[in-house]
Design an enzyme around this catalytic site. Structure first.
Site, PDB file in Angstrom:
ATOM      1  N   GLU A 285      23.838  46.801  35.857  1.00 15.20           N
ATOM      2  CA  GLU A 285      22.727  47.740  36.076  1.00 15.20           C
ATOM      3  C   GLU A 285      23.289  49.067  36.559  1.00 15.20           C
ATOM      4  O   GLU A 285      24.454  49.126  37.000  1.00 15.20           O
ATOM      5  CB  GLU A 285      21.758  47.171  37.118  1.00 15.20           C
ATOM      6  CG  GLU A 285      21.081  45.906  36.647  1.00 15.20           C
ATOM      7  CD  GLU A 285      20.049  45.391  37.641  1.00 15.20           C
ATOM      8  OE1 GLU A 285      19.836  46.048  38.685  1.00 15.20           O
ATOM      9  OE2 GLU A 285      19.466  44.336  37.365  1.00 15.20           O
TER      10      GLU A 285
ATOM     11  N   GLY B 234      34.808  35.769  29.469  1.00 12.57           N
ATOM     12  CA  GLY B 234      34.902  37.149  29.000  1.00 12.57           C
ATOM     13  C   GLY B 234      36.244  37.768  29.333  1.00 12.57           C
ATOM     14  O   GLY B 234      36.824  38.483  28.517  1.00 12.57           O
TER      15      GLY B 234
ATOM     16  N   GLU C 274      34.075  43.735  32.094  1.00 14.28           N
ATOM     17  CA  GLU C 274      34.412  42.347  32.519  1.00 14.28           C
ATOM     18  C   GLU C 274      35.217  42.343  33.818  1.00 14.28           C
ATOM     19  O   GLU C 274      35.992  41.410  34.068  1.00 14.28           O
ATOM     20  CB  GLU C 274      35.190  41.573  31.443  1.00 14.28           C
ATOM     21  CG  GLU C 274      34.642  41.582  30.049  1.00 14.28           C
ATOM     22  CD  GLU C 274      33.198  41.184  29.975  1.00 14.28           C
ATOM     23  OE1 GLU C 274      32.732  40.472  30.871  1.00 14.28           O
ATOM     24  OE2 GLU C 274      32.525  41.617  29.027  1.00 14.28           O
TER      25      GLU C 274
ATOM     26  N   GLU D  28      40.510  47.135  39.721  1.00 14.36           N
ATOM     27  CA  GLU D  28      40.502  46.958  41.177  1.00 14.36           C
ATOM     28  C   GLU D  28      39.955  45.581  41.562  1.00 14.36           C
ATOM     29  O   GLU D  28      40.518  44.896  42.437  1.00 14.36           O
ATOM     30  CB  GLU D  28      39.659  48.069  41.833  1.00 14.36           C
ATOM     31  CG  GLU D  28      40.277  49.465  41.738  1.00 14.36           C
ATOM     32  CD  GLU D  28      40.179  50.113  40.359  1.00 14.36           C
ATOM     33  OE1 GLU D  28      39.410  49.613  39.509  1.00 14.36           O
ATOM     34  OE2 GLU D  28      40.875  51.114  40.117  1.00 14.36           O
TER      35      GLU D  28
END
Lengths: 146, 405
Positions: free
Chosen positions: B139, B253, B383, B387
Protein backbone atom coordinates in the site's frame (compact mmCIF):
# COMPACT_ATOMS: atom_id res chain seq x y z
CA UNK A 1 28.17 -12.28 -34.20
CA UNK A 2 27.67 -15.67 -35.84
CA UNK A 3 24.29 -17.36 -36.04
CA UNK A 4 23.67 -20.81 -37.40
CA UNK A 5 20.21 -21.93 -38.37
CA UNK A 6 19.09 -25.03 -40.19
CA UNK A 7 16.00 -26.97 -41.10
CA UNK A 8 14.15 -28.67 -43.91
CA UNK A 9 10.97 -28.25 -45.90
CA UNK A 10 9.18 -29.86 -48.82
CA UNK A 11 8.35 -28.40 -52.22
CA UNK A 12 5.44 -29.91 -54.14
CA UNK A 13 7.24 -30.50 -57.39
CA UNK A 14 9.92 -32.80 -58.70
CA UNK A 15 13.62 -32.37 -58.00
CA UNK A 16 14.41 -30.93 -61.41
CA UNK A 17 11.77 -28.19 -61.15
CA UNK A 18 12.79 -27.42 -57.58
CA UNK A 19 16.42 -27.08 -58.58
CA UNK A 20 15.50 -24.79 -61.50
CA UNK A 21 13.34 -22.59 -59.24
CA UNK A 22 15.92 -22.24 -56.48
CA UNK A 23 18.73 -21.33 -58.92
CA UNK A 24 16.71 -18.72 -60.81
CA UNK A 25 17.52 -15.28 -59.31
CA UNK A 26 14.22 -13.74 -60.45
CA UNK A 27 12.08 -16.52 -59.02
CA UNK A 28 14.09 -16.77 -55.83
CA UNK A 29 14.01 -13.01 -55.21
CA UNK A 30 10.24 -12.94 -55.73
CA UNK A 31 9.89 -14.95 -52.51
CA UNK A 32 11.45 -12.22 -50.34
CA UNK A 33 8.70 -9.87 -49.11
CA UNK A 34 10.99 -7.08 -47.89
CA UNK A 35 12.94 -6.86 -51.13
CA UNK A 36 12.60 -3.28 -52.36
CA UNK A 37 14.21 -3.64 -55.80
CA UNK A 38 16.51 -6.04 -57.62
CA UNK A 39 19.10 -5.53 -60.33
CA UNK A 40 19.90 -8.79 -62.10
CA UNK A 41 23.57 -8.74 -63.13
CA UNK A 42 23.73 -12.18 -64.78
CA UNK A 43 22.07 -15.58 -64.51
CA UNK A 44 23.43 -16.19 -61.01
CA UNK A 45 23.93 -12.80 -59.43
CA UNK A 46 21.70 -9.91 -58.41
CA UNK A 47 21.96 -6.79 -56.35
CA UNK A 48 19.08 -5.72 -54.21
CA UNK A 49 17.88 -3.33 -51.55
CA UNK A 50 16.21 -4.99 -48.59
CA UNK A 51 14.09 -2.96 -46.22
CA UNK A 52 14.91 -3.86 -42.66
CA UNK A 53 12.53 -3.44 -39.74
CA UNK A 54 13.52 -4.56 -36.28
CA UNK A 55 11.65 -2.65 -33.61
CA UNK A 56 12.30 1.02 -34.34
CA UNK A 57 15.25 0.18 -36.63
CA UNK A 58 13.91 0.87 -40.09
CA UNK A 59 16.48 1.19 -42.83
CA UNK A 60 17.73 -0.08 -46.15
CA UNK A 61 20.23 -2.87 -46.58
CA UNK A 62 22.22 -3.03 -49.85
CA UNK A 63 22.90 -6.66 -50.63
CA UNK A 64 24.60 -8.68 -53.35
CA UNK A 65 23.37 -12.20 -53.83
CA UNK A 66 25.24 -14.92 -55.70
CA UNK A 67 23.78 -18.33 -56.46
CA UNK A 68 26.20 -21.18 -57.12
CA UNK A 69 24.43 -24.27 -58.46
CA UNK A 70 26.04 -27.71 -58.14
CA UNK A 71 23.72 -29.89 -60.25
CA UNK A 72 21.74 -31.93 -59.77
CA UNK A 73 20.95 -31.41 -56.07
CA UNK A 74 23.14 -28.86 -54.28
CA UNK A 75 22.96 -25.08 -54.22
CA UNK A 76 25.04 -22.53 -52.41
CA UNK A 77 23.79 -18.96 -51.97
CA UNK A 78 25.97 -16.14 -50.65
CA UNK A 79 24.55 -12.80 -49.58
CA UNK A 80 26.83 -9.90 -48.68
CA UNK A 81 25.11 -6.82 -47.41
CA UNK A 82 25.57 -3.58 -45.57
CA UNK A 83 23.43 -0.75 -44.30
CA UNK A 84 21.99 0.76 -41.10
CA UNK A 85 25.56 0.95 -39.72
CA UNK A 86 25.81 -2.84 -39.97
CA UNK A 87 27.14 -5.54 -42.26
CA UNK A 88 26.04 -9.09 -42.90
CA UNK A 89 27.36 -12.14 -44.71
CA UNK A 90 25.09 -15.13 -45.17
CA UNK A 91 26.11 -18.49 -46.58
CA UNK A 92 23.09 -20.64 -47.32
CA UNK A 93 23.59 -24.25 -48.36
CA UNK A 94 20.69 -26.19 -49.84
CA UNK A 95 20.58 -29.93 -50.44
CA UNK A 96 17.69 -31.32 -52.46
CA UNK A 97 16.47 -34.89 -52.43
CA UNK A 98 13.61 -36.72 -54.08
CA UNK A 99 10.90 -37.57 -51.59
CA UNK A 100 8.33 -38.79 -54.11
CA UNK A 101 7.84 -38.21 -57.83
CA UNK A 102 6.09 -34.91 -57.05
CA UNK A 103 7.71 -33.86 -53.76
CA UNK A 104 11.24 -32.62 -53.20
CA UNK A 105 12.75 -32.38 -49.75
CA UNK A 106 15.06 -29.39 -49.17
CA UNK A 107 17.51 -29.42 -46.29
CA UNK A 108 19.07 -26.06 -45.53
CA UNK A 109 21.85 -24.67 -43.40
CA UNK A 110 22.44 -20.95 -42.92
CA UNK A 111 25.62 -19.49 -41.43
CA UNK A 112 25.30 -15.77 -40.82
CA UNK A 113 27.84 -13.28 -39.61
CA UNK A 114 26.44 -9.94 -38.47
CA UNK A 115 28.54 -6.96 -37.42
CA UNK A 116 27.83 -3.38 -36.41
CA UNK A 117 24.73 -1.85 -34.87
CA UNK A 118 22.36 -4.71 -35.61
CA UNK A 119 24.60 -7.24 -33.84
CA UNK A 120 24.09 -5.27 -30.62
CA UNK A 121 20.46 -6.41 -30.53
CA UNK A 122 21.78 -9.72 -29.24
CA UNK A 123 21.86 -13.26 -30.55
CA UNK A 124 18.50 -14.36 -29.13
CA UNK A 125 16.56 -11.63 -30.88
CA UNK A 126 18.48 -11.94 -34.15
CA UNK A 127 18.19 -15.72 -34.21
CA UNK A 128 14.44 -15.62 -33.68
CA UNK A 129 13.90 -12.81 -36.17
CA UNK A 130 16.09 -14.56 -38.78
CA UNK A 131 14.25 -17.80 -38.25
CA UNK A 132 10.83 -16.18 -38.64
CA UNK A 133 12.05 -14.38 -41.82
CA UNK A 134 13.31 -17.66 -43.28
CA UNK A 135 10.01 -19.40 -42.47
CA UNK A 136 8.16 -16.53 -44.17
CA UNK A 137 10.30 -16.92 -47.33
CA UNK A 138 9.81 -20.70 -47.32
CA UNK A 139 6.04 -20.35 -47.05
CA UNK A 140 5.98 -17.95 -50.06
CA UNK A 141 8.30 -20.29 -51.94
CA UNK A 142 5.92 -23.19 -51.42
CA UNK A 143 3.08 -21.26 -53.03
CA UNK A 144 5.17 -20.17 -56.03
CA UNK A 145 7.02 -23.30 -56.99
CA UNK A 146 5.29 -25.62 -59.46
CA UNK B 1 18.22 -25.58 -26.17
CA UNK B 2 19.85 -22.24 -25.32
CA UNK B 3 23.48 -23.13 -24.58
CA UNK B 4 23.89 -21.26 -21.33
CA UNK B 5 20.66 -22.83 -20.06
CA UNK B 6 21.78 -26.34 -20.95
CA UNK B 7 25.13 -25.55 -19.30
CA UNK B 8 23.31 -24.70 -16.05
CA UNK B 9 21.35 -27.95 -16.25
CA UNK B 10 24.56 -29.92 -16.82
CA UNK B 11 26.20 -28.24 -13.84
CA UNK B 12 23.25 -28.94 -11.56
CA UNK B 13 23.43 -32.61 -12.52
CA UNK B 14 26.46 -32.73 -10.25
CA UNK B 15 24.26 -32.01 -7.22
CA UNK B 16 20.78 -33.10 -8.32
CA UNK B 17 19.33 -36.06 -10.25
CA UNK B 18 16.82 -34.87 -12.83
CA UNK B 19 14.02 -37.19 -13.84
CA UNK B 20 13.20 -37.58 -17.52
CA UNK B 21 9.95 -35.69 -16.90
CA UNK B 22 11.81 -32.78 -15.30
CA UNK B 23 14.14 -32.49 -18.27
CA UNK B 24 11.08 -32.41 -20.54
CA UNK B 25 9.62 -29.59 -18.45
CA UNK B 26 12.86 -27.64 -18.85
CA UNK B 27 12.67 -28.13 -22.62
CA UNK B 28 9.19 -26.61 -22.52
CA UNK B 29 10.55 -23.66 -20.54
CA UNK B 30 13.32 -23.16 -23.07
CA UNK B 31 10.94 -23.30 -26.04
CA UNK B 32 8.59 -20.81 -24.36
CA UNK B 33 11.52 -18.51 -23.60
CA UNK B 34 12.67 -18.54 -27.22
CA UNK B 35 9.20 -17.46 -28.32
CA UNK B 36 8.86 -14.91 -25.54
CA UNK B 37 12.14 -13.18 -26.38
CA UNK B 38 10.97 -11.47 -29.57
CA UNK B 39 7.53 -10.70 -28.17
CA UNK B 40 9.06 -9.09 -25.08
CA UNK B 41 11.50 -7.11 -27.24
CA UNK B 42 8.69 -5.76 -29.47
CA UNK B 43 6.49 -4.69 -26.58
CA UNK B 44 9.38 -3.28 -24.56
CA UNK B 45 10.32 -0.90 -27.33
CA UNK B 46 6.71 0.24 -27.57
CA UNK B 47 6.68 0.72 -23.77
CA UNK B 48 3.58 -1.40 -23.46
CA UNK B 49 2.43 -4.32 -21.34
CA UNK B 50 3.02 -7.57 -23.22
CA UNK B 51 -0.47 -9.02 -23.34
CA UNK B 52 0.82 -11.77 -25.66
CA UNK B 53 3.08 -13.15 -22.92
CA UNK B 54 0.33 -14.96 -20.96
CA UNK B 55 -0.95 -16.44 -24.24
CA UNK B 56 2.51 -17.72 -25.17
CA UNK B 57 2.96 -19.17 -21.67
CA UNK B 58 -0.47 -20.78 -21.92
CA UNK B 59 0.36 -22.27 -25.31
CA UNK B 60 3.46 -23.91 -23.85
CA UNK B 61 1.52 -25.14 -20.80
CA UNK B 62 3.85 -23.61 -18.21
CA UNK B 63 1.54 -21.34 -16.19
CA UNK B 64 1.11 -23.99 -13.51
CA UNK B 65 4.79 -24.92 -13.37
CA UNK B 66 4.90 -25.61 -9.62
CA UNK B 67 1.21 -26.41 -9.17
CA UNK B 68 0.09 -29.91 -8.24
CA UNK B 69 -0.80 -32.12 -11.21
CA UNK B 70 -4.17 -32.65 -9.54
CA UNK B 71 -5.03 -29.07 -10.53
CA UNK B 72 -3.55 -29.27 -14.01
CA UNK B 73 -0.05 -28.11 -13.10
CA UNK B 74 3.32 -29.62 -13.93
CA UNK B 75 4.17 -30.39 -10.32
CA UNK B 76 7.72 -29.03 -10.60
CA UNK B 77 9.82 -28.77 -7.45
CA UNK B 78 11.85 -25.71 -6.36
CA UNK B 79 14.97 -26.77 -8.31
CA UNK B 80 13.05 -26.92 -11.60
CA UNK B 81 11.36 -23.68 -10.62
CA UNK B 82 14.63 -21.80 -10.10
CA UNK B 83 16.05 -23.10 -13.36
CA UNK B 84 12.91 -21.92 -15.14
CA UNK B 85 13.27 -18.57 -13.39
CA UNK B 86 16.87 -18.35 -14.54
CA UNK B 87 15.84 -19.00 -18.15
CA UNK B 88 13.06 -16.42 -18.00
CA UNK B 89 15.48 -13.92 -16.48
CA UNK B 90 17.64 -14.23 -19.59
CA UNK B 91 14.64 -13.15 -21.65
CA UNK B 92 13.96 -10.18 -19.38
CA UNK B 93 12.48 -9.30 -16.03
CA UNK B 94 9.16 -8.14 -17.48
CA UNK B 95 7.97 -11.67 -18.12
CA UNK B 96 9.60 -12.92 -14.91
CA UNK B 97 7.59 -10.35 -12.96
CA UNK B 98 4.31 -11.34 -14.60
CA UNK B 99 5.07 -15.02 -14.05
CA UNK B 100 6.27 -14.55 -10.48
CA UNK B 101 3.20 -12.56 -9.40
CA UNK B 102 0.77 -14.92 -11.12
CA UNK B 103 2.35 -18.19 -10.01
CA UNK B 104 4.96 -17.68 -7.28
CA UNK B 105 2.87 -15.28 -5.21
CA UNK B 106 -0.80 -15.79 -6.06
CA UNK B 107 -1.30 -19.35 -7.32
CA UNK B 108 1.13 -20.79 -4.80
CA UNK B 109 -0.75 -19.01 -1.99
CA UNK B 110 -4.00 -20.64 -3.14
CA UNK B 111 -2.27 -24.00 -3.41
CA UNK B 112 -0.89 -23.70 0.12
CA UNK B 113 -3.81 -22.03 1.90
CA UNK B 114 -6.87 -22.43 -0.30
CA UNK B 115 -9.91 -24.62 0.33
CA UNK B 116 -10.77 -27.36 -2.17
CA UNK B 117 -13.48 -25.09 -3.55
CA UNK B 118 -11.05 -22.16 -3.96
CA UNK B 119 -8.55 -24.42 -5.69
CA UNK B 120 -11.20 -25.49 -8.16
CA UNK B 121 -12.46 -21.94 -8.75
CA UNK B 122 -9.11 -20.13 -8.93
CA UNK B 123 -6.10 -22.44 -9.00
CA UNK B 124 -7.30 -24.77 -11.74
CA UNK B 125 -8.32 -21.85 -13.98
CA UNK B 126 -5.10 -19.90 -13.40
CA UNK B 127 -3.05 -23.01 -14.13
CA UNK B 128 -4.95 -23.52 -17.39
CA UNK B 129 -4.32 -19.89 -18.32
CA UNK B 130 -8.01 -19.00 -18.22
CA UNK B 131 -7.49 -16.35 -15.54
CA UNK B 132 -4.59 -14.18 -14.43
CA UNK B 133 -3.90 -13.56 -10.75
CA UNK B 134 -2.23 -10.85 -8.71
CA UNK B 135 -1.08 -10.38 -5.12
CA UNK B 136 -2.31 -7.24 -3.39
CA UNK B 137 -0.23 -6.56 -0.31
CA UNK B 138 1.69 -3.31 -0.79
CA UNK B 139 0.00 0.00 0.00
CA UNK B 140 1.10 3.61 -0.31
CA UNK B 141 1.96 3.63 3.39
CA UNK B 142 2.75 -0.06 3.87
CA UNK B 143 5.75 -1.36 1.98
CA UNK B 144 8.36 -3.17 4.04
CA UNK B 145 6.05 -3.15 7.05
CA UNK B 146 2.88 -5.04 6.08
CA UNK B 147 1.49 -4.65 9.61
CA UNK B 148 0.84 -0.99 8.84
CA UNK B 149 -1.80 -1.81 6.20
CA UNK B 150 -4.66 0.69 6.04
CA UNK B 151 -7.05 -1.40 3.93
CA UNK B 152 -9.87 -2.62 6.17
CA UNK B 153 -12.57 -5.26 6.14
CA UNK B 154 -15.69 -5.71 8.21
CA UNK B 155 -18.26 -8.47 8.35
CA UNK B 156 -21.74 -7.71 6.95
CA UNK B 157 -24.06 -10.71 6.85
CA UNK B 158 -22.37 -13.52 4.93
CA UNK B 159 -19.97 -11.13 3.24
CA UNK B 160 -16.94 -9.08 4.11
CA UNK B 161 -16.81 -5.48 2.94
CA UNK B 162 -13.37 -4.14 1.97
CA UNK B 163 -12.30 -0.50 1.71
CA UNK B 164 -8.82 0.77 0.94
CA UNK B 165 -6.16 0.84 -1.75
CA UNK B 166 -3.15 -1.07 -3.04
CA UNK B 167 -0.07 0.25 -4.78
CA UNK B 168 2.53 -1.11 -7.24
CA UNK B 169 0.59 -4.32 -7.80
CA UNK B 170 2.11 -6.47 -10.55
CA UNK B 171 -0.63 -7.77 -12.92
CA UNK B 172 -3.07 -5.49 -11.03
CA UNK B 173 -4.96 -4.16 -14.04
CA UNK B 174 -4.89 -7.35 -16.11
CA UNK B 175 -5.79 -9.79 -13.33
CA UNK B 176 -9.14 -11.54 -13.04
CA UNK B 177 -8.54 -12.29 -9.37
CA UNK B 178 -6.39 -10.56 -6.76
CA UNK B 179 -5.40 -11.79 -3.30
CA UNK B 180 -6.15 -8.72 -1.19
CA UNK B 181 -4.77 -8.33 2.32
CA UNK B 182 -6.71 -6.20 4.78
CA UNK B 183 -7.02 -5.53 8.51
CA UNK B 184 -10.12 -6.15 10.56
CA UNK B 185 -11.95 -2.92 11.31
CA UNK B 186 -13.10 -4.37 14.62
CA UNK B 187 -9.81 -6.04 15.63
CA UNK B 188 -7.04 -4.06 13.90
CA UNK B 189 -4.31 -6.50 14.96
CA UNK B 190 -5.87 -9.14 12.73
CA UNK B 191 -4.95 -9.28 9.07
CA UNK B 192 -6.78 -11.52 6.59
CA UNK B 193 -6.36 -12.50 2.94
CA UNK B 194 -9.29 -12.50 0.49
CA UNK B 195 -9.70 -13.82 -3.02
CA UNK B 196 -11.26 -10.92 -4.89
CA UNK B 197 -12.78 -11.10 -8.37
CA UNK B 198 -11.83 -7.98 -10.26
CA UNK B 199 -15.16 -7.72 -12.11
CA UNK B 200 -17.07 -7.01 -8.88
CA UNK B 201 -18.59 -3.63 -8.04
CA UNK B 202 -16.27 -1.64 -5.83
CA UNK B 203 -13.05 -2.92 -7.43
CA UNK B 204 -11.27 -0.10 -9.23
CA UNK B 205 -8.05 0.25 -11.20
CA UNK B 206 -7.06 3.81 -10.30
CA UNK B 207 -3.83 3.92 -12.25
CA UNK B 208 -1.81 1.83 -14.68
CA UNK B 209 1.73 2.85 -13.82
CA UNK B 210 3.53 3.46 -17.09
CA UNK B 211 5.99 6.02 -15.77
CA UNK B 212 8.49 3.40 -14.61
CA UNK B 213 12.26 3.23 -15.07
CA UNK B 214 11.86 -0.18 -16.74
CA UNK B 215 9.70 -3.33 -16.69
CA UNK B 216 7.51 -1.85 -19.42
CA UNK B 217 6.17 -5.24 -20.51
CA UNK B 218 4.88 -6.01 -17.02
CA UNK B 219 1.64 -4.50 -15.74
CA UNK B 220 1.84 -2.40 -12.57
CA UNK B 221 -1.31 -0.87 -11.14
CA UNK B 222 -2.79 1.05 -8.26
CA UNK B 223 -6.07 -0.44 -7.07
CA UNK B 224 -8.79 0.83 -4.80
CA UNK B 225 -11.76 -0.84 -3.12
CA UNK B 226 -14.94 1.02 -2.28
CA UNK B 227 -17.42 -1.06 -0.29
CA UNK B 228 -16.22 -4.12 -2.17
CA UNK B 229 -18.24 -7.15 -1.06
CA UNK B 230 -16.44 -10.49 -0.83
CA UNK B 231 -18.26 -13.70 0.14
CA UNK B 232 -16.98 -15.42 3.28
CA UNK B 233 -16.00 -18.50 1.28
CA UNK B 234 -13.34 -16.30 -0.36
CA UNK B 235 -11.28 -15.86 2.81
CA UNK B 236 -7.90 -17.41 1.98
CA UNK B 237 -6.49 -19.38 4.91
CA UNK B 238 -8.01 -18.63 8.28
CA UNK B 239 -9.72 -15.38 9.20
CA UNK B 240 -7.04 -13.33 10.93
CA UNK B 241 -4.29 -15.54 9.50
CA UNK B 242 -3.39 -13.29 6.57
CA UNK B 243 0.15 -12.70 7.78
CA UNK B 244 0.96 -16.40 7.35
CA UNK B 245 -0.37 -16.29 3.79
CA UNK B 246 1.66 -13.17 3.05
CA UNK B 247 4.93 -14.45 4.50
CA UNK B 248 4.76 -17.87 2.86
CA UNK B 249 4.12 -16.27 -0.53
CA UNK B 250 6.89 -13.75 -0.11
CA UNK B 251 9.27 -16.62 0.67
CA UNK B 252 8.39 -18.14 -2.74
CA UNK B 253 8.62 -14.74 -4.34
CA UNK B 254 12.11 -14.05 -3.03
CA UNK B 255 13.53 -17.26 -4.41
CA UNK B 256 11.79 -16.48 -7.71
CA UNK B 257 13.41 -13.04 -7.86
CA UNK B 258 16.80 -14.57 -7.04
CA UNK B 259 16.51 -17.05 -9.90
CA UNK B 260 15.33 -14.44 -12.40
CA UNK B 261 18.22 -12.18 -11.39
CA UNK B 262 20.63 -15.08 -11.88
CA UNK B 263 19.30 -15.30 -15.44
CA UNK B 264 19.86 -11.58 -15.91
CA UNK B 265 23.49 -11.96 -14.84
CA UNK B 266 23.90 -14.92 -17.20
CA UNK B 267 22.51 -12.92 -20.12
CA UNK B 268 24.68 -9.90 -19.26
CA UNK B 269 27.69 -12.23 -19.33
CA UNK B 270 26.67 -13.77 -22.68
CA UNK B 271 26.04 -10.39 -24.26
CA UNK B 272 29.16 -8.73 -22.88
CA UNK B 273 31.37 -11.64 -24.00
CA UNK B 274 29.90 -11.56 -27.53
CA UNK B 275 30.41 -7.81 -27.71
CA UNK B 276 33.97 -8.01 -26.36
CA UNK B 277 34.87 -10.64 -28.94
CA UNK B 278 33.42 -8.77 -31.89
CA UNK B 279 33.91 -5.06 -31.40
CA UNK B 280 37.22 -3.74 -32.69
CA UNK B 281 38.76 -0.61 -31.20
CA UNK B 282 42.39 0.53 -31.44
CA UNK B 283 42.98 -2.28 -33.95
CA UNK B 284 41.95 -5.21 -31.76
CA UNK B 285 38.90 -6.78 -30.18
CA UNK B 286 37.87 -4.81 -27.09
CA UNK B 287 37.98 -8.10 -25.16
CA UNK B 288 41.77 -7.91 -25.49
CA UNK B 289 41.81 -4.64 -23.53
CA UNK B 290 42.41 -5.39 -19.88
CA UNK B 291 39.85 -2.94 -18.49
CA UNK B 292 37.12 -4.67 -20.52
CA UNK B 293 38.40 -8.00 -19.21
CA UNK B 294 37.87 -6.66 -15.70
CA UNK B 295 34.18 -6.08 -16.46
CA UNK B 296 33.86 -9.57 -17.93
CA UNK B 297 35.63 -11.12 -14.94
CA UNK B 298 33.40 -9.25 -12.47
CA UNK B 299 30.19 -10.31 -14.28
CA UNK B 300 31.44 -13.93 -14.37
CA UNK B 301 32.06 -13.75 -10.62
CA UNK B 302 28.62 -12.22 -10.09
CA UNK B 303 27.08 -15.16 -11.93
CA UNK B 304 28.72 -17.64 -9.58
CA UNK B 305 27.80 -15.51 -6.55
CA UNK B 306 24.18 -15.31 -7.67
CA UNK B 307 23.47 -18.83 -8.72
CA UNK B 308 24.86 -20.99 -5.91
CA UNK B 309 22.82 -19.52 -3.02
CA UNK B 310 19.77 -19.85 -5.29
CA UNK B 311 20.44 -23.49 -6.13
CA UNK B 312 21.23 -24.38 -2.51
CA UNK B 313 18.05 -22.69 -1.28
CA UNK B 314 16.08 -24.69 -3.85
CA UNK B 315 17.65 -27.93 -2.57
CA UNK B 316 16.77 -27.00 1.02
CA UNK B 317 13.22 -26.15 -0.05
CA UNK B 318 12.93 -29.61 -1.61
CA UNK B 319 14.13 -31.05 1.70
CA UNK B 320 11.51 -29.03 3.59
CA UNK B 321 8.75 -30.18 1.22
CA UNK B 322 9.74 -33.78 1.92
CA UNK B 323 10.21 -33.60 5.68
CA UNK B 324 8.06 -30.61 6.71
CA UNK B 325 10.77 -30.07 9.33
CA UNK B 326 9.78 -26.79 11.02
CA UNK B 327 13.44 -26.08 11.87
CA UNK B 328 14.02 -25.59 8.15
CA UNK B 329 11.55 -22.72 7.90
CA UNK B 330 13.87 -20.27 9.64
CA UNK B 331 16.80 -21.46 7.53
CA UNK B 332 14.77 -21.12 4.32
CA UNK B 333 13.72 -17.64 5.34
CA UNK B 334 17.34 -16.64 5.76
CA UNK B 335 18.58 -18.44 2.65
CA UNK B 336 15.86 -16.91 0.45
CA UNK B 337 16.72 -13.45 1.75
CA UNK B 338 20.41 -14.08 1.17
CA UNK B 339 19.89 -15.48 -2.34
CA UNK B 340 17.60 -12.59 -3.26
CA UNK B 341 19.92 -9.93 -1.85
CA UNK B 342 23.02 -11.31 -3.58
CA UNK B 343 21.37 -12.07 -6.92
CA UNK B 344 19.46 -8.79 -7.26
CA UNK B 345 22.57 -6.77 -6.46
CA UNK B 346 24.59 -8.96 -8.85
CA UNK B 347 22.03 -8.40 -11.62
CA UNK B 348 22.08 -4.65 -11.25
CA UNK B 349 25.88 -4.45 -11.08
CA UNK B 350 26.31 -6.85 -13.98
CA UNK B 351 23.90 -4.91 -16.14
CA UNK B 352 25.82 -1.73 -15.33
CA UNK B 353 29.12 -3.36 -16.30
CA UNK B 354 27.63 -4.90 -19.46
CA UNK B 355 26.35 -1.48 -20.52
CA UNK B 356 29.91 -0.21 -20.09
CA UNK B 357 31.25 -3.01 -22.31
CA UNK B 358 28.64 -2.17 -24.96
CA UNK B 359 29.51 1.51 -24.92
CA UNK B 360 26.98 3.96 -26.40
CA UNK B 361 24.75 1.20 -27.80
CA UNK B 362 24.41 -0.19 -24.29
CA UNK B 363 22.66 2.99 -23.25
CA UNK B 364 19.94 2.19 -25.79
CA UNK B 365 16.90 0.07 -25.01
CA UNK B 366 17.62 -1.70 -28.29
CA UNK B 367 20.43 -3.50 -26.50
CA UNK B 368 19.53 -6.36 -24.17
CA UNK B 369 21.93 -5.02 -21.55
CA UNK B 370 20.28 -1.60 -21.64
CA UNK B 371 16.94 -3.23 -20.91
CA UNK B 372 18.44 -5.35 -18.10
CA UNK B 373 19.96 -2.18 -16.63
CA UNK B 374 16.58 -0.46 -16.45
CA UNK B 375 14.68 -3.53 -15.27
CA UNK B 376 17.04 -4.90 -12.65
CA UNK B 377 16.98 -1.90 -10.32
CA UNK B 378 13.54 -2.76 -8.97
CA UNK B 379 14.66 -6.23 -7.92
CA UNK B 380 16.55 -4.58 -5.07
CA UNK B 381 13.19 -3.26 -3.87
CA UNK B 382 10.31 -5.63 -4.64
CA UNK B 383 9.71 -8.79 -2.59
CA UNK B 384 11.73 -7.13 0.16
CA UNK B 385 14.28 -4.35 -0.08
CA UNK B 386 18.03 -4.90 0.21
CA UNK B 387 17.80 -3.47 3.70
CA UNK B 388 15.05 -5.85 4.86
CA UNK B 389 17.01 -8.77 3.37
CA UNK B 390 20.06 -7.77 5.39
CA UNK B 391 18.01 -7.58 8.59
CA UNK B 392 16.69 -11.09 7.88
CA UNK B 393 20.18 -12.44 7.28
CA UNK B 394 21.67 -10.76 10.36
CA UNK B 395 18.80 -11.85 12.58
CA UNK B 396 19.31 -15.48 11.56
CA UNK B 397 23.06 -15.32 12.10
CA UNK B 398 22.83 -13.48 15.44
CA UNK B 399 20.07 -15.72 16.72
CA UNK B 400 16.92 -15.26 18.79
CA UNK B 401 16.59 -11.95 20.56
CA UNK B 402 18.21 -9.94 17.79
CA UNK B 403 15.11 -9.23 15.71
CA UNK B 404 15.52 -5.69 14.40
CA UNK B 405 11.80 -5.02 13.87
Amino acid sequence: MRINLNGSFDLTTNLSNSFAFLTDPKKLSSCVADLKEANFLDTTTFETILTLRIGPVNGNFDAKCKITPSPPDSISITIDGSGTASSMRLLLSLKLSKKTEKVTSVTWNADTEINGLISGLGETILRELSNSKIQEIISVMKTKVV
Amino acid sequence: MEKSFSDSIELIKTIYDFSKEELQILEKIDAASEELAVSEFDHYLKREVNEDAPKIAKKHGILGLTIDKKYGGLGANPMISVLAGERFGQVGLGFSTFFGANLGLAQMAVQMWGSDDQKERYLRRATAGDIIMAFGLTEPEAGSDPMSLKTQYEKKGNNFVINGSKYFISNGSIANAVIVFARSKDTPTEMSAFLVDTDKNGFNVDMKLKEKIGLFTSDTAMLSFKDLEVPEENVLGTLGGGMYVAYSSILNGRLGVASACTGVVQDCLNQAVARARERIQFGKEIGKHQLIQEHIAEIAQNFEKARWPTYITALRAIEYNKTQDSELISELNQRSALAKKIASRAAWESADRAVQVFGGFGYSLLSPVGRHYCDSRVTRIYEGTDEIMELRIAQHVLGKGFRAY
